[in-house]
Design an enzyme around this catalytic site. Structure first.
Site, short mmCIF file in Angstrom:
data_model
loop_
_atom_site.label_atom_id
_atom_site.label_comp_id
_atom_site.label_asym_id
_atom_site.label_seq_id
_atom_site.Cartn_x
_atom_site.Cartn_y
_atom_site.Cartn_z
N LYS A 1 -10.18 -16.81 -13.82
CA LYS A 1 -10.66 -15.50 -13.39
C LYS A 1 -10.00 -14.37 -14.18
CE LYS A 1 -13.36 -17.10 -10.25
NZ LYS A 1 -14.78 -17.17 -10.56
N CYS A 2 -10.69 -13.24 -14.22
CA CYS A 2 -10.19 -12.03 -14.84
C CYS A 2 -9.04 -11.51 -13.98
CB CYS A 2 -11.33 -11.00 -14.90
SG CYS A 2 -11.05 -9.64 -16.01
N PRO A 3 -7.94 -11.04 -14.55
CA PRO A 3 -7.70 -10.75 -15.96
C PRO A 3 -7.01 -11.90 -16.72
CG PRO A 3 -5.95 -9.77 -14.70
CD PRO A 3 -6.89 -10.46 -13.71
N ASP B 1 -16.89 -16.36 -15.40
CA ASP B 1 -16.50 -15.22 -14.57
C ASP B 1 -17.26 -13.98 -15.05
OD1 ASP B 1 -15.20 -13.40 -12.94
OD2 ASP B 1 -13.43 -13.28 -14.21
N ASN C 1 -8.23 -14.65 -17.82
CA ASN C 1 -9.02 -15.16 -18.94
C ASN C 1 -8.83 -14.29 -20.19
OD1 ASN C 1 -10.69 -13.03 -18.04
ND2 ASN C 1 -12.20 -14.42 -17.17
#
Length: 77
Positions: A16-18, A43, A20
């Site tokens: 998931k971000c952040p 995502d 990635n």
């Protein structure tokens, strides 16, 4: 790395971000100028935010596509 060689691939599905973007950035920093990083992620937030973050850092977005909930980005170092 020669221009004809394959791009570096990084599969970030499930990340998931952040986080990635953090992983992609670390990999980009290890690459030589002109090399291409191909990201695969699932995502939607990362698919939206990574191109903006990459361009802000001076990288070039070559391609950004989505298909069946999977996003593919090509970023030039």
């Amino acid at each position: 790395m020669k221009a004809l060689e394959a791009a570096v691939r990084l599969d970030l599905r499930g990340v998931k971000c952040p986080l990635n973007w953090a992983r992609a950035k670390v990999r980009l920093e290890q690459m030589a100028r002109g090399e291409v990083l191909e990201l695969t992620l699932d995502d939607p937030r990362g698919a939206r935010d990574i191109p903006n973050a990459a361009e802000a850092e001076g990288y070039v977005i070559l391609e950004s596509t989505a298909r069946d909930g999977v996003f593919h980005l090509r970023i030039e170092r």
